[in-house]
Write a protein that holds these residues in place. Structure first.
Motif, PDB file in Angstrom:
ATOM      1  N   PHE A 153      -6.802   8.401 -17.349  1.00 22.79           N
ATOM      2  CA  PHE A 153      -7.376   7.561 -16.055  1.00 22.79           C
ATOM      3  C   PHE A 153      -6.267   6.069 -16.474  1.00 22.79           C
ATOM      4  O   PHE A 153      -6.193   5.686 -15.189  1.00 22.79           O
ATOM      5  N   VAL A 156      -3.245   5.998 -15.166  1.00 18.99           N
ATOM      6  CA  VAL A 156      -3.062   5.789 -13.980  1.00 18.99           C
ATOM      7  C   VAL A 156      -2.945   4.361 -13.606  1.00 18.99           C
ATOM      8  O   VAL A 156      -2.101   3.985 -12.446  1.00 18.99           O
ATOM      9  N   TRP A 158      -2.256   1.445 -15.225  1.00 18.98           N
ATOM     10  CA  TRP A 158      -1.381   1.248 -16.008  1.00 18.98           C
ATOM     11  C   TRP A 158      -0.356   1.092 -14.925  1.00 18.98           C
ATOM     12  O   TRP A 158       0.001   0.318 -14.293  1.00 18.98           O
ATOM     13  N   ALA A 159      -0.087   2.101 -14.677  1.00 22.48           N
ATOM     14  CA  ALA A 159       1.176   2.264 -13.714  1.00 22.48           C
ATOM     15  C   ALA A 159       0.819   1.520 -12.643  1.00 22.48           C
ATOM     16  O   ALA A 159       2.093   0.868 -11.794  1.00 22.48           O
ATOM     17  N   SER A 160      -0.366   1.673 -12.257  1.00 23.84           N
ATOM     18  CA  SER A 160      -1.102   0.703 -10.941  1.00 23.84           C
ATOM     19  C   SER A 160       0.159  -0.576 -11.105  1.00 23.84           C
ATOM     20  O   SER A 160       0.227  -1.103 -10.059  1.00 23.84           O
ATOM     21  N   HIS A 162       1.662  -2.047 -13.160  1.00 25.13           N
ATOM     22  CA  HIS A 162       3.037  -2.230 -13.275  1.00 25.13           C
ATOM     23  C   HIS A 162       3.274  -2.113 -12.376  1.00 25.13           C
ATOM     24  O   HIS A 162       5.065  -3.169 -11.757  1.00 25.13           O
ATOM     25  N   GLY A 163       3.621  -1.410 -11.004  1.00 29.68           N
ATOM     26  CA  GLY A 163       3.866  -1.070  -9.825  1.00 29.68           C
ATOM     27  C   GLY A 163       3.603  -2.228  -8.652  1.00 29.68           C
ATOM     28  O   GLY A 163       4.543  -3.413  -8.612  1.00 29.68           O
ATOM     29  N   LEU A 164       2.249  -2.832  -8.838  1.00 32.27           N
ATOM     30  CA  LEU A 164       2.071  -4.011  -8.440  1.00 32.27           C
ATOM     31  C   LEU A 164       3.263  -5.562  -8.998  1.00 32.27           C
ATOM     32  O   LEU A 164       3.968  -6.417  -8.436  1.00 32.27           O
ATOM     33  N   TYR A 177      -0.524 -11.586  -0.678  1.00 31.45           N
ATOM     34  CA  TYR A 177      -1.967 -11.003  -1.036  1.00 31.45           C
ATOM     35  C   TYR A 177      -2.412 -10.523  -2.300  1.00 31.45           C
ATOM     36  O   TYR A 177      -2.815  -9.232  -2.245  1.00 31.45           O
ATOM     37  N   ARG A 181      -4.981  -7.351  -2.904  1.00 31.84           N
ATOM     38  CA  ARG A 181      -4.347  -6.415  -3.508  1.00 31.84           C
ATOM     39  C   ARG A 181      -4.917  -5.900  -4.801  1.00 31.84           C
ATOM     40  O   ARG A 181      -5.417  -4.729  -5.201  1.00 31.84           O
ATOM     41  N   LEU A 184      -8.424  -4.684  -4.244  1.00 35.79           N
ATOM     42  CA  LEU A 184      -8.615  -3.758  -3.996  1.00 35.79           C
ATOM     43  C   LEU A 184      -8.537  -2.502  -4.871  1.00 35.79           C
ATOM     44  O   LEU A 184      -9.468  -1.791  -5.062  1.00 35.79           O
ATOM     45  N   LEU A 185      -7.302  -2.474  -5.711  1.00 34.33           N
ATOM     46  CA  LEU A 185      -6.868  -1.409  -7.470  1.00 34.33           C
ATOM     47  C   LEU A 185      -8.045  -1.739  -7.502  1.00 34.33           C
ATOM     48  O   LEU A 185      -8.356  -0.321  -8.283  1.00 34.33           O
ATOM     49  N   ARG A 188     -11.484   0.414  -6.131  1.00 40.01           N
ATOM     50  CA  ARG A 188     -10.757   1.998  -5.362  1.00 40.01           C
ATOM     51  C   ARG A 188     -11.633   2.594  -7.063  1.00 40.01           C
ATOM     52  O   ARG A 188     -11.645   4.166  -6.771  1.00 40.01           O
ATOM     53  N   LEU A 189     -10.382   1.835  -8.181  1.00 40.92           N
ATOM     54  CA  LEU A 189      -9.302   3.026  -9.123  1.00 40.92           C
ATOM     55  C   LEU A 189     -10.922   3.427 -10.288  1.00 40.92           C
ATOM     56  O   LEU A 189     -11.557   4.084 -10.327  1.00 40.92           O
ATOM     57  N   VAL A 191     -14.647   3.121 -11.543  1.00 36.77           N
ATOM     58  CA  VAL A 191     -16.295   3.893 -11.178  1.00 36.77           C
ATOM     59  C   VAL A 191     -16.968   3.138 -12.717  1.00 36.77           C
ATOM     60  O   VAL A 191     -17.176   3.033 -13.332  1.00 36.77           O
TER      61      VAL A 191
END
Lengths: 192, 192
Positions: A153, A156, A158-160, A162-164, A177, A181, A184-185, A188-189, A191
């Motif tokens: 988890f 994932v 971290w990767a998100s 990093h991408g942003l 935005y 963003r 939203l991230l 969703r990610l 829980v």
DNA sequence: CTCGATTGTCTAGCGGTGCTAGAATTCGAG
DNA sequence: CTCGAATTCTAGCACCGCTAGACAATCGAG
């Protein structure tokens, strides 16, 4: 052997000076401007001195990366500690991460974009890198959700981030935005 | 004026040869190995010829990036068309994206890691880039969820994929759990 | 068919890069 | 004070992206 000790101290100080100067120069004018000649001139030594401390430019980048990783880990832990509740913690964690990338672009590049000759995701990965990942994991583990491996988890998430971070800074995502963003991230990610 | 037409055809062919050769060389030995000298030698012309087609190396990278963007858009649409149901579509879309990045690392770098002198996220963004983003959006819009702007959702999803792609390839994420990370990402981000 | 002008291409070179061999210097030990 | 070892520097290598100017090929006009 006090003389030898003094020499070693001075040598260590000079090594720190090299790393600090490289970082400074990179933040000022980008890594392309960090040439061995310019760097040598700034520390007021000749080029070959650099090579008595580091194998080459790559290792200097690596040293900056490690310094940055330690700072990032500290920043992430401080941010997480200051927030109440899982969701708030994750939000400030993410914001702190993206802030760090934006405020220290050269350091962030040294860590994740350039080749600093560092091993990642392995046993011999340098401690500061492992620790920065651990700092993320500490906060993210509690929102991984049932049946999801916290490490995966965290990877994932971290990767998100990093991408942003990279796409935003390269102008590949509109800056406006950014906050939307991020939320939203997290929504969703995580829980909660 | 058939002579002039022939010349223009030949010139266009040579330009394609340059781009194809640059791409080939980059995939073979990495972009660092793509020097103007080596590139010139491979196309069997002298260096200055390159500069009669492109302003410099950056523009050559940009040309490879545009070619890649067009291919990626095609691949994404084909993959999405072949899948049934929103979730399956998103899964194959993501897998196709990551596959493309893995199979064409140099092209992917040209698109998103290197400076190809291209404008992103703006009105004057080249059509192939806009279209690749559109290809993502077409499939992702239906899983953005209520009240979430499809464009923003696509940006976040894309950033996450980009992060996975780059970190995995740089060895910053272990290769083994790649599929697990992909499914986790889709399950959390996509609203089905 | 010839000859000048226009294109096209090449050779050679500029200032820069990372890196290093070997000369020159510094400096502590005896 | 001298000598040897450690340190630092000068000078240079092969390569980089890029370009000015020399040269060759081609074309249109007479």
């Amino acid at each position: 052997m006090s003389v030898q000790e003094r020499k070693e101290r001075e040598r260590a100080a000079r090594e720190r000076l090299i790393v600090a100067t490289a970082r400074e120069l990179a933040e000022e004018q980008g890594w392309d401007a960090v040439t061995t000649r310019r760097l040598a001139e700034r520390i007021e030594y000749s080029q070959p001195v650099l090579y008595s401390h580091f194998r080459g430019k790559r290792e200097i980048i690596g040293a900056v990366a490690l310094e940055g990783a330690a700072e990032m880990a500290t920043a992430l832990r401080a941010a997480a500690r200051a927030a109440d509740g899982p969701r708030a913690r994750v939000v400030v964690l993410a914001r702190t991460y993206l802030d760090f990338a934006e405020r220290n672009p050269a350091v962030y590049d040294a860590m994740f974009q350039l080749d600093g000759g560092l091993a990642f995701a392995r046993e011999d990965t340098p401690a500061p890198l492992k620790d920065a990942f651990a700092a993320l994991l500490e906060t993210l583990a509690e929102v991984a959700g049932d049946g999801v491996h916290p490490g995966v988890f965290t990877e994932v998430f971290w990767a998100s981030l990093h991408g942003l971070a990279t796409l935003t800074r390269a102008g590949r995502l509109p800056a406006e935005y950014a906050e939307g963003r991020l939320e939203l991230l997290v929504d969703r990610l995580a829980v909660v």
